[in-house]
Structure formats: C-alpha cells, structure tokens
Design a protein around this motif. Structure first.
Motif, PDB file in Angstrom:
ATOM      1  N   UNK A  33       0.836  -1.204   0.000  1.00 21.75           N
ATOM      2  CA  UNK A  33       0.000   0.000   0.000  1.00 21.75           C
ATOM      3  C   UNK A  33       0.867   1.248   0.000  1.00 21.75           C
ATOM      4  N   UNK A  34       0.452   2.254  -0.747  1.00 22.50           N
ATOM      5  CA  UNK A  34       1.184   3.524  -0.748  1.00 22.50           C
ATOM      6  C   UNK A  34       0.745   4.426   0.399  1.00 22.50           C
ATOM      7  N   UNK A  35      -0.461   4.210   0.912  1.00 24.63           N
ATOM      8  CA  UNK A  35      -0.983   4.998   2.034  1.00 24.63           C
ATOM      9  C   UNK A  35      -1.875   4.097   2.886  1.00 24.63           C
ATOM     10  N   UNK A  36      -2.061   4.482   4.138  1.00 23.71           N
ATOM     11  CA  UNK A  36      -2.925   3.708   5.007  1.00 23.71           C
ATOM     12  C   UNK A  36      -2.840   4.189   6.439  1.00 23.71           C
ATOM     13  N   UNK A  37      -3.512   3.460   7.324  1.00 21.79           N
ATOM     14  CA  UNK A  37      -3.598   3.876   8.725  1.00 21.79           C
ATOM     15  C   UNK A  37      -3.005   2.830   9.640  1.00 21.79           C
ATOM     16  N   UNK A  38      -2.685   3.292  10.864  1.00 25.96           N
ATOM     17  CA  UNK A  38      -2.147   2.423  11.907  1.00 25.96           C
ATOM     18  C   UNK A  38      -2.721   2.922  13.228  1.00 25.96           C
ATOM     19  N   UNK A  39      -3.371   2.047  13.994  1.00 25.82           N
ATOM     20  CA  UNK A  39      -4.058   2.435  15.225  1.00 25.82           C
ATOM     21  C   UNK A  39      -3.338   1.826  16.420  1.00 25.82           C
TER      22      UNK A  39
END
Length: 281
Positions: A33-39
């Motif tokens: 993925x080139x972008x995304x989230x992490x929680x």
C-alpha cells in the motif's frame, strides 16, 4: 580509566540513534500500500528510536503523546496531530490510556513535507478524515482505487495545514554540557535545582548559564519550567489525575503557582485543559 554513568548513557543513546539511522521500520509489514492507517490503543509505550520511508501524521484521539527527535521534544495533546516526515529519526512515548491513529503517506503525495516534526492543530475536516482512514490499514495487501483517491485528498489538506504550526516543544543540543544538563533535568524534573544539576554533570553554574544562553537562547530555569509544564500537560490527560497531584508530580509546591505558570505557557488554566482532555475520552 573511570567511565561515568552519564558517559555510558550518552554512548547508549548514540548507539540507539546509530541503529535507527541504519535500520528502517517497514510499517507496511510486507504489504504494498502507498498509504494507510495504523491504530494504537493501550497502556504506556515507548517505541524506541526508528524511522520509516513514509510520511506520518499521528492524531491523538485520547491521551497525550511525546515525540522526541535529535533536535527536540514535542508534546502532542488530545485532538492535535504530529507531522513526522519520511526519514525523520524519532521515538514516541504514548502515555497511559492513549489512543492514536497514524496515517501514512507515500512521500510524493505531500511533497512540501519539510525535514522536522511539527505539531498541528488539526482542522475538524482533517480529524474526521483521519478517523475515517482506519478502514484502510497500511498493512493491507489488496489495491483499492477509492483509498488512493481518499489519501490523495487528505495529503493535499495536510500539506496546507503544515503552514500553521501550533505545538509546543523543548529544544535539544549537541553541546555535551547542555545535553548532559537536559538529560539530568528530565530525569529529576520534580526536584532538580541548578546547583544539583551542575554538580551532577561536573560544571560550574556560571558555565551552565553561559552554555544554555549560547546554545538554546534560554536560561536553565526557563528550560526547567517549560519541561515541567510540558510533562504536566501529558499527566493531566491521564484518568484520575487531579491538578494538585500533577502540580506536585512535576515539582511545584504551590498549586496556585503551578496554575499561573501553566496558564502563561499553555494559554488556559490546568483545570480547563484537564476538562477538555477528559471530554475526548
């Protein structure tokens, strides 16, 4: 030859920084993925020194986060965001009962990223988009054109926001005397005095005053006060903490003096700041 504990600690810190400069963290965990989230949601955590090849905006949903770089220490209060550009060596301390959402960007999406950490007063639109971004983890394997469009738009908004810094930070220095004094002061924040600090690092008070003024453009006393206020802002976000508890924990004997100093540096009374932090939980 006798080696002091401070010297050992300095070498260890240098080794940690050296390792961070050699080793990159793969936040994608093997994905593409080139972008995304992490929680992150949990108890107190210190990440250790690291860097990665993605820009990061970290948003504090609940609790407070401290971000340290070789150039300074920054506090991320609730409802604000820390901008950490790709390749920036840093470590983060996530305080108790904290929830953060990080959004990671491929560097081309935010070209004017700069080379240092910045604290941003995230707009309501950016806050909502960061919260929405959790549906697309950075570790995902499958491509998603909708996600690409979403993060491209968010990248443009973040790029505009970078022109408006709002955060508070503490400086660091490569001067060994100033660095040693900062380290001792941080480790003895509630009790440190100028005399004790000078004795611990083996310099005169006159020398330390001169070095602080020359290297940081502030006095040691000003640094101590700012460090105490910054620490108190993190502590005030923890459940069950009272203003009196926090004032004593950071070295103020008088809660009224603490309230005046806090208001002068933070722009609001500690009780108001605590209530605002509590509403975010």
């Amino acid at each position: 030859m006798t080696v002091s504990a401070q010297s050992v600690k300095d070498h260890a810190r240098a080794a940690d920084l050296g390792a961070a400069l050699r080793d990159w963290v793969d936040l994608r965990d093997g994905g593409r993925a080139t972008c995304g989230s992490l929680v992150y949601e949990g108890e107190r955590l210190t990440t250790g020194w690291h860097r990665h090849d993605l820009h990061q905006i970290e948003y504090a949903v609940h609790g407070a986060v401290e971000v340290e770089t070789p150039d300074g220490t920054y506090l991320l209060p609730p409802h604000q965001a820390a901008w950490i550009p790709a390749g920036c060596t840093h470590q983060a301390t996530l305080h108790a009962a904290v929830t953060t959402i990080s959004v990671l960007f491929e560097p081309s999406l935010v070209p004017a990223a700069g080379d240092r950490v910045r604290i941003l007063a995230a707009s309501p639109l950016i806050r909502e988009m960061v919260m929405h971004a959790v549906r697309w983890p950075i570790t995902r394997r499958d491509p998603d054109p909708a996600a690409d469009d979403f993060f491209r738009t968010l990248g443009h908004l973040v790029g505009d926001e970078l022109r408006h810094e709002s955060g508070r930070g503490l400086p660091t220095s490569d001067d060994p005397v100033v660095a040693a004094a900062i380290d001792y002061t941080q480790r003895h924040l509630a009790t440190a005095t100028l005399g004790e600090t000078c004795a611990a690092i083996g310099v005169s008070e006159r020398t330390l005053r001169r070095r602080f003024a020359a290297r940081l453009d502030m006095s040691w006393r000003s640094y101590l006060t700012q460090a105490r206020i910054l620490r108190s802002m993190a502590l005030l976000t923890e459940p069950g903490r009272t203003v009196l508890d926090v004032s004593l924990a950071v070295g103020f004997d008088n809660v009224s003096a603490f309230a005046r100093s806090f208001t002068r540096h933070a722009g609001e009374a500690p009780s108001a700041y605590r209530r605002r932090a509590a509403t975010s939980r």
